[in-house]
Design a protein around this motif. Sequence first.
Motif, short mmCIF file in Angstrom:
data_model
loop_
_atom_site.label_atom_id
_atom_site.label_comp_id
_atom_site.label_asym_id
_atom_site.label_seq_id
_atom_site.Cartn_x
_atom_site.Cartn_y
_atom_site.Cartn_z
N HIS A 24 0.87 -1.28 0.05
CA HIS A 24 -0.05 0.16 0.08
C HIS A 24 0.73 1.16 0.01
N GLY A 25 0.58 2.06 -0.95
CA GLY A 25 1.22 3.35 -1.05
C GLY A 25 0.78 4.41 0.13
N ALA A 26 1.13 5.81 -0.13
CA ALA A 26 0.85 6.71 0.84
C ALA A 26 -0.87 6.90 0.70
N ASP A 27 -1.22 7.02 -0.26
CA ASP A 27 -2.87 7.26 -0.61
C ASP A 27 -3.68 5.88 0.14
N GLY A 28 -3.17 4.78 -0.13
CA GLY A 28 -3.89 3.76 0.76
C GLY A 28 -3.74 3.49 1.95
N MET A 29 -2.67 3.96 2.45
CA MET A 29 -2.23 4.07 3.95
C MET A 29 -3.34 5.03 4.61
N LEU A 30 -3.69 6.07 4.05
CA LEU A 30 -4.22 7.11 4.73
C LEU A 30 -5.68 6.82 4.43
N MET A 31 -6.21 6.12 3.45
CA MET A 31 -7.68 5.57 3.41
C MET A 31 -7.82 4.57 4.34
N MET A 32 -6.85 3.45 4.55
CA MET A 32 -7.10 2.70 5.49
C MET A 32 -7.08 3.24 6.96
N LEU A 33 -6.30 4.33 7.24
CA LEU A 33 -6.36 5.14 8.61
C LEU A 33 -7.76 5.48 8.63
N GLN A 34 -8.32 6.11 7.84
CA GLN A 34 -9.59 6.54 7.92
C GLN A 34 -10.58 5.62 8.11
N LEU A 35 -10.75 4.58 7.61
CA LEU A 35 -11.60 3.06 8.06
C LEU A 35 -11.30 2.82 9.29
N ALA A 36 -10.00 2.68 9.91
CA ALA A 36 -9.66 2.32 11.21
C ALA A 36 -10.40 3.25 12.09
N VAL A 97 1.12 -4.97 2.94
CA VAL A 97 1.98 -4.10 3.87
C VAL A 97 2.08 -2.80 3.38
N ASP A 98 2.51 -1.81 4.31
CA ASP A 98 2.53 -0.49 3.88
C ASP A 98 4.24 -0.47 3.67
N LEU A 99 4.53 0.82 3.42
CA LEU A 99 5.89 1.41 3.08
C LEU A 99 6.60 1.34 4.26
N VAL A 100 6.12 1.60 5.43
CA VAL A 100 6.95 1.83 6.76
C VAL A 100 7.01 0.35 7.18
N ASP A 101 6.34 -0.72 6.76
CA ASP A 101 6.56 -1.85 7.23
C ASP A 101 7.88 -2.21 6.12
N ILE A 102 7.85 -1.95 4.92
CA ILE A 102 9.18 -2.29 4.03
C ILE A 102 10.29 -1.76 4.54
#
Length: 576
Positions: A24-36, A97-102
């Motif tokens: 997941h890139g930055a956009d996907g990470m932000l959308m998942m955070l909104q859902l969480a 996984v997200d970019l921070v995990d990588i």
Amino acid sequence: MKVLVKVFRRECHRVLDSERTTVHGADGMLMMLQLAMAEVHKQHGGEFKAALSDVLMAWKHLLLDKLHLPPPNSACLENYDLIRRAYESFLKRSNTVDLVDIFSMYKQLRLADSDPDEPVSPIQMFDFLSGNMEVPGLPDSSLLSTPSSQSRRCSSQVKMAVRRVFCSYLSLLVNSKNDMALALTLDVPSRALGRQAFTDIKHAAQNNNTSLFLAVTSFVRAIQLGGKGYAPAETNPLRKHVKGLSEFVQFLDNLEEILGEIPDPSVCGARLVMAIRAALVKGRSSGDAVYAAAEETTTELKERICQIHQIQKENANGSGTGISPARPKAYAVNHATAYGGRDTVKVLLALLDEEALTPLCQNKADLLSEDQPILSGAEGTCILMLFRSPEVSTGSSPEPLKNRVQSRLDLLKPKPKERVIRSQFACTYKDEELPLNRVLEFPSTSQVPTCVHPAPKPSPAVDEECSSDVEETATDKPAPASENKKQSGEQQGVALKPRSGNAQNRVGGSRKKTGAQIQNKGNKRKQVDSEQHGGSENEPPQKKQPAKIPCKNAGKTLSKKKLIAGQGTLTSFFRV
């Protein structure tokens, strides 16, 4: 950043259970955070929503926490631990996984001889994910937030949404557990699968502890292949969306068939992109913004797939970026199909990894808002709106208070009486009765009582016409009892005597006749004229009236309801 992703893709089999894990890139990470955040807010008695300011604040806390940087000076976000736990759970459930995990796994996965020690520092990673860093060397197509010099036929927001749909379809081919990808592609193009359908799929996946895609495919396969004992129950909520779900699964089956049949990754990737493009632009004109964005995205993805394939062919002699070190055995029955699509999957994974390196969208409100560009149907695909269950009406407040008060006032307002057009016979009706009551007051023609052939009745019912006749004769001078008895016997004999000519000859001499009678043997009917309706032969024939029987209980009927003269005749006439 490319070095981080390359090392992860090469060595991910050492730390992950699946080798088809997507990033997941930055956009996907932000959308998942909104859902969480919306899920945590709902668990604490609120609605399934998250304010944009709270999401951006939590985004900053999340990045600093995962990168082990000092926390911000601002106060700690409420329920941050629960939000972080929900975010990680969503990643694990989607096999992503997200970019921070990588970035965190790089030190464990890198090769000490060939790979650099730290290609990116934590501060640089934070600036990149926050959107504060300009990254040189990326193609112009990936910089969606930077305006291009060439004139574009569609807005950047529409193109970003269209490109996200293309990558989501390709991601489902690689990683079918990606719930975010299924949410973005379920109703694009339109398949009549809106919020209610997505909610039913989500509930089915939660009950079976599976991914959304597996819940859809298992239901459709059970419908198509299951017997009578294995078909889903009639009460299954997904049965309402069988057509749309079948179309979705059929489209993905076509993509997987292309993936398995064409061995050349360049040709196969181009065919996949063209198939997705054909589904998106179906029924659209060339001047439509979605059509233009789909054409432009198709061209860019086809060129990039060919470039990635060439790069992988050149590096085939080296270590490569293989996704599976364990090759199928030669004696395996399905060894031919097991190899099908493997090289194309490598190319698609590399393409998706590059898409994950796209910088964060500059306008975060466009990314997270509910007002998304309309790609199909009547509304845009908003992730937050899809994962939010539709509100069930409880009946407490079905409409705003202003509308409810106005409707109540309208009911209490007295309605003016409408002027009803009456006929010339309106005097026979009562004003206070309803039309339906007036109709039901009078029986049908078959129920009108007549005295031509009276039948014995157990109850002493009196006809209306008999009562009217009694009223007419009641005003005359009363006669002696013997004379009244004699007249009643004569009238009864007239009414009950046979009407056939032959029968008259047999019984004629035994009865006394009153009034002038004309008999015609050629006619089947015999006219009986009473003393009141007698006439000469030259006068025109008058309408035959049935003989009337004097009622025995005539005195009792005087106290009954009086009818207007001729009311029964008029009512029968207009009823017909």
